[in-house]
Motif scaffolding. Structure first.
Motif, mmCIF file in Angstrom:
data_model
loop_
_atom_site.group_PDB
_atom_site.id
_atom_site.type_symbol
_atom_site.label_atom_id
_atom_site.label_comp_id
_atom_site.label_asym_id
_atom_site.label_seq_id
_atom_site.Cartn_x
_atom_site.Cartn_y
_atom_site.Cartn_z
ATOM 1 N N PHE A 160 0.814 -1.211 0.000
ATOM 2 C CA PHE A 160 0.000 0.000 0.000
ATOM 3 C C PHE A 160 0.851 1.267 0.000
ATOM 4 N N GLN A 214 2.266 1.744 -3.493
ATOM 5 C CA GLN A 214 1.203 2.082 -4.434
ATOM 6 C C GLN A 214 0.780 3.539 -4.241
ATOM 7 N N LYS A 215 0.681 3.963 -2.994
ATOM 8 C CA LYS A 215 0.311 5.353 -2.705
ATOM 9 C C LYS A 215 1.337 6.319 -3.288
ATOM 10 N N GLU A 216 2.607 5.999 -3.132
ATOM 11 C CA GLU A 216 3.656 6.858 -3.681
ATOM 12 C C GLU A 216 3.565 6.949 -5.200
ATOM 13 N N TYR A 272 -10.868 8.941 -2.514
ATOM 14 C CA TYR A 272 -10.358 8.222 -3.682
ATOM 15 C C TYR A 272 -11.317 8.267 -4.837
#
Length: 72
Positions: free
Chosen positions: A12, A15-17, A72
């Motif tokens: 996670f 993926q966020k980065e 999101y």
């Protein structure tokens, strides 16, 4: 953007980065402000976490959905 990896290789934070890097590259925030500059202002009101002090699954569920959708 790259495809999302699944299983044990998924991270996670990584993926966020990647998502944040992509949003910065397309100037997503500034673009959205420019697209909506002539629209009326949208205000999102949210009440107390738990009116009675005790959590109820219905309140937790709707709060989670509202938070997820707006983020999101």
């Amino acid at each position: 953007m790259e495809e999302v990896c699944e299983g044990k290789d998924f991270s996670f934070p990584l993926q966020k980065e990647k998502i944040l890097k992509y949003w910065n590259s397309i100037k997503a925030f500034k673009t959205q402000l420019a697209k909506t500059k002539n629209n009326t202002e949208y205000i999102f009101y949210d009440g107390l976490p738990f009116a009675t002090g005790l959590p109820h699954y219905g309140r937790i569920l709707t709060g989670t959905i509202k938070d997820t959708v707006t983020r999101y």
